[in-house]
Design a protein around this motif. Structure first.
Motif, PDB file in Angstrom:
ATOM      1  N   ALA A 176       0.833  -1.198   0.000  1.00 25.12           N
ATOM      2  CA  ALA A 176       0.000   0.000   0.000  1.00 25.12           C
ATOM      3  C   ALA A 176       0.871   1.252   0.000  1.00 25.12           C
ATOM      4  CB  ALA A 176      -0.924   0.013   1.203  1.00 25.12           C
ATOM      5  N   THR A 177       0.581   2.175  -0.900  1.00 27.90           N
ATOM      6  CA  THR A 177       1.290   3.452  -0.913  1.00 27.90           C
ATOM      7  C   THR A 177       0.608   4.474  -0.020  1.00 27.90           C
ATOM      8  OG1 THR A 177       0.039   4.163  -2.855  1.00 27.90           O
ATOM      9  CG2 THR A 177       2.141   3.060  -3.251  1.00 27.90           C
ATOM     10  N   GLN A 178      -0.665   4.240   0.289  1.00 28.00           N
ATOM     11  CA  GLN A 178      -1.410   5.090   1.219  1.00 28.00           C
ATOM     12  C   GLN A 178      -2.284   4.202   2.100  1.00 28.00           C
ATOM     13  OE1 GLN A 178      -3.304   7.594  -1.858  1.00 28.00           O
ATOM     14  NE2 GLN A 178      -2.523   9.357  -0.738  1.00 28.00           N
TER      15      GLN A 178
ATOM     16  N   MET B  49      -7.177   1.838   1.414  1.00 23.17           N
ATOM     17  CA  MET B  49      -5.758   1.717   1.052  1.00 23.17           C
ATOM     18  C   MET B  49      -5.578   1.876  -0.446  1.00 23.17           C
ATOM     19  SD  MET B  49      -4.235  -1.346   3.350  1.00 23.17           S
ATOM     20  CE  MET B  49      -4.812  -1.680   5.016  1.00 23.17           C
ATOM     21  N   ASN B  50      -4.554   2.611  -0.802  1.00 21.42           N
ATOM     22  CA  ASN B  50      -4.177   2.731  -2.206  1.00 21.42           C
ATOM     23  C   ASN B  50      -3.124   1.664  -2.492  1.00 21.42           C
ATOM     24  OD1 ASN B  50      -3.591   3.476  -4.798  1.00 21.42           O
ATOM     25  ND2 ASN B  50      -2.835   5.515  -4.304  1.00 21.42           N
ATOM     26  N   ILE B  51      -3.544   0.653  -3.255  1.00 21.16           N
ATOM     27  CA  ILE B  51      -2.643  -0.443  -3.625  1.00 21.16           C
ATOM     28  C   ILE B  51      -2.571  -0.451  -5.149  1.00 21.16           C
ATOM     29  CG2 ILE B  51      -2.179  -2.917  -3.436  1.00 21.16           C
ATOM     30  CD1 ILE B  51      -3.929  -2.936  -0.932  1.00 21.16           C
ATOM     31  N   PRO B  52      -1.582   0.226  -5.724  1.00 24.40           N
ATOM     32  CA  PRO B  52      -1.542   0.416  -7.178  1.00 24.40           C
ATOM     33  C   PRO B  52      -1.515  -0.898  -7.955  1.00 24.40           C
ATOM     34  CG  PRO B  52       0.027   1.870  -6.070  1.00 24.40           C
ATOM     35  CD  PRO B  52      -0.455   0.893  -5.040  1.00 24.40           C
ATOM     36  N   VAL B  53      -2.154  -0.848  -9.120  1.00 22.74           N
ATOM     37  CA  VAL B  53      -2.119  -1.951 -10.069  1.00 22.74           C
ATOM     38  C   VAL B  53      -1.513  -1.417 -11.365  1.00 22.74           C
ATOM     39  CG1 VAL B  53      -3.480  -3.598 -11.393  1.00 22.74           C
ATOM     40  CG2 VAL B  53      -4.151  -3.025  -9.043  1.00 22.74           C
TER      41      VAL B  53
ATOM     42  N   GLY C  59      -3.066   4.019  -9.366  1.00 21.76           N
ATOM     43  CA  GLY C  59      -3.701   3.942  -8.055  1.00 21.76           C
ATOM     44  C   GLY C  59      -4.988   3.118  -8.077  1.00 21.76           C
ATOM     45  N   PHE C  60      -5.164   2.280  -7.073  1.00 22.99           N
ATOM     46  CA  PHE C  60      -6.362   1.442  -6.961  1.00 22.99           C
ATOM     47  C   PHE C  60      -6.719   1.356  -5.477  1.00 22.99           C
ATOM     48  CE2 PHE C  60      -8.821  -2.465  -6.729  1.00 22.99           C
ATOM     49  CZ  PHE C  60      -9.627  -2.379  -7.855  1.00 22.99           C
ATOM     50  N   TYR C  61      -7.917   1.837  -5.130  1.00 22.03           N
ATOM     51  CA  TYR C  61      -8.306   1.945  -3.728  1.00 22.03           C
ATOM     52  C   TYR C  61      -9.135   0.743  -3.295  1.00 22.03           C
ATOM     53  CZ  TYR C  61      -6.498   6.675  -3.855  1.00 22.03           C
ATOM     54  OH  TYR C  61      -5.658   7.758  -3.974  1.00 22.03           O
ATOM     55  N   ARG C  62      -8.768   0.187  -2.134  1.00 22.56           N
ATOM     56  CA  ARG C  62      -9.442  -0.982  -1.582  1.00 22.56           C
ATOM     57  C   ARG C  62      -9.806  -0.697  -0.123  1.00 22.56           C
ATOM     58  NH1 ARG C  62      -5.094  -5.560  -3.201  1.00 22.56           N
ATOM     59  NH2 ARG C  62      -6.433  -6.867  -1.882  1.00 22.56           N
ATOM     60  N   VAL C  63     -10.841  -1.345   0.365  1.00 22.86           N
ATOM     61  CA  VAL C  63     -11.343  -1.114   1.716  1.00 22.86           C
ATOM     62  C   VAL C  63     -11.112  -2.354   2.571  1.00 22.86           C
ATOM     63  CG1 VAL C  63     -13.414  -0.680   3.097  1.00 22.86           C
ATOM     64  CG2 VAL C  63     -13.039   0.586   0.966  1.00 22.86           C
ATOM     65  N   PHE C  64     -10.626  -2.123   3.793  1.00 21.58           N
ATOM     66  CA  PHE C  64     -10.339  -3.209   4.725  1.00 21.58           C
ATOM     67  C   PHE C  64     -10.883  -2.874   6.108  1.00 21.58           C
ATOM     68  CE2 PHE C  64      -7.123  -3.481   1.473  1.00 21.58           C
ATOM     69  CZ  PHE C  64      -6.863  -4.840   1.307  1.00 21.58           C
ATOM     70  N   ILE C  65     -11.136  -3.923   6.873  1.00 27.40           N
ATOM     71  CA  ILE C  65     -11.386  -3.800   8.310  1.00 27.40           C
ATOM     72  C   ILE C  65     -10.200  -4.426   9.024  1.00 27.40           C
ATOM     73  CG2 ILE C  65     -12.871  -4.434  10.238  1.00 27.40           C
ATOM     74  CD1 ILE C  65     -15.199  -4.545   8.327  1.00 27.40           C
ATOM     75  N   TYR C  66      -9.603  -3.666   9.932  1.00 28.68           N
ATOM     76  CA  TYR C  66      -8.412  -4.104  10.658  1.00 28.68           C
ATOM     77  C   TYR C  66      -8.764  -4.292  12.130  1.00 28.68           C
ATOM     78  CZ  TYR C  66      -3.687  -3.782  12.680  1.00 28.68           C
ATOM     79  OH  TYR C  66      -2.528  -4.002  13.381  1.00 28.68           O
ATOM     80  N   ASP C  67      -8.562  -5.509  12.648  1.00 32.18           N
ATOM     81  CA  ASP C  67      -8.924  -5.806  14.034  1.00 32.18           C
ATOM     82  C   ASP C  67      -7.750  -5.739  14.995  1.00 32.18           C
ATOM     83  OD1 ASP C  67      -7.452  -8.074  13.489  1.00 32.18           O
ATOM     84  OD2 ASP C  67      -9.145  -9.477  13.607  1.00 32.18           O
ATOM     85  N   GLY C  68      -6.652  -5.187  14.533  1.00 34.95           N
ATOM     86  CA  GLY C  68      -5.443  -5.108  15.345  1.00 34.95           C
ATOM     87  C   GLY C  68      -4.429  -6.160  14.974  1.00 34.95           C
TER      88      GLY C  68
END
Length: 326
Positions: free
Chosen positions: A231-233, A248-252, A256-265
């Motif tokens: 991830a660049t961002q 998160m910006n995870i370029p392809v 730039g390509f933006y993806r959504v995540f849930i982080y539980d720690g």
């Protein structure tokens, strides 16, 4: 759904008796009920209108009688913004209906978050940004001194956001209704606070030296970085039950390509929408708002299984942001 009534076959020259007429009425009511249920799923709020034979249909108004219509009770309220004829207006989406709201004198109004029926958002008035709190139809400005102020989240009586201190050098803040507390990630050029839960904040910081963007959690003067390989961002948007909603910006192919995540720690769980680039809004319990998708000029709400579009009738674009449980 009401049982399917069967209409007896009519014979030639047969007179219409009470029984046959009642069968026709019941069958028509059944068809009206099917239409009502389908339209509720589609989001148009179609309901059967009261009428002796239960056949009439009306739009945008839930009424009794006819095919035993019900009001669609949704467990959440969503706020955001929608564009009508080039002007952005704030919206509140509750129980299938949209309420459109404008900050007085504004050319643009958007709602960012909601908590306990308190809404925070931002407007443009005379070309300048105005952050606000909206409660029971009343707007209250939120302003960090003479600085341009943007609000992004609310938790209890605390409001978070960021203010422009010096020519684009933003600093995050928490406002408790009386005092502002500034938050600046050490060494960062800018710090954006985007979400809040209790005493914990989330946001991102930009470092002009190296052009790096870091995502973080903040609590009791301590910053905890959130990193993801590739991830660049990393752009945390909200916190709920100690889970962090992140774009998160995870370029392809270097795009730039933006993806959504849930982080539980510990783990990152992705929320994917047809493999499209999407950006996170807010999160409450198992419900997540999606600001927008690259392929659709509208916001969504995700219930853990399906995505529902949130685009008011007549709007050409929308975004979904804050969410609260009714």
């Amino acid at each position: 759904m009401i049982p399917v009534p069967r209409i007896p076959q009519v014979e030639p020259n047969q007179k219409l008796g009470f029984g046959l007429v009642n069968h026709i009425i019941k069958r028509t009511e059944y068809a009206a009920e099917l239409l009502r249920q389908y339209k509720c799923v589609a989001g148009d709020n179609m309901f059967a209108e009261p009428h002796p034979d239960g056949t009439r249909i009306s739009y945008l108004q839930a009424v009794g009688g006819g095919a035993t219509p019900t009001i669609p009770i949704l467990p959440y309220t969503v706020v955001g913004g929608a564009v009508f004829n080039g002007k952005q207006r704030g919206f509140i989406f509750k129980d299938g209906n949209y309420e459109l709201i404008d900050y007085p004198g504004s050319t643009s109004t958007s709602f960012a978050d909601i908590g306990n029926s308190k809404i925070v958002g931002n407007a443009i008035v005379n070309g300048k940004p105005v952050g606000f709190l909206y409660v029971n139809g009343i707007f209250t400005d939120i302003k960090r001194g003479s600085l341009e102020t943007f609000v992004s989240g609310i938790s209890g009586s605390n409001i978070c956001g960021y203010a422009n201190h010096v020519f684009g050098s933003f600093r995050g803040f928490v406002y408790n209704g009386i005092n502002f507390t500034d938050i600046l990630y050490p060494g960062a050029t800018t710090t954006f606070i985007r979400g809040i839960e209790g005493e914990t904040l989330c946001g991102d910081a930009f470092f002009s030296l190296g052009g790096i963007t870091k995502g973080f959690l903040y609590n009791n003067f301590n910053f905890t970085d959130i990193q993801y390989q590739g991830a660049t961002q990393v752009l945390p948007a909200d916190i709920d039950n100690n889970n962090v909603l992140i774009t998160m910006n995870i370029p392809v192919n270097n795009v730039g390509f933006y993806r959504v995540f849930i982080y539980d720690g510990t783990n990152f769980n992705e929320i994917s929408y047809n493999n499209k680039s999407i950006s996170a809004g807010k999160m409450k319990n198992n419900y997540i708002t999606i600001l927008k998708s690259e392929s659709f000029n509208e916001g969504f709400i995700y219930d853990g299984k399906t995505f529902k579009s949130l685009l008011p009738i007549g709007a050409t674009a929308s975004f979904a942001s804050g969410i609260d449980i009714n």
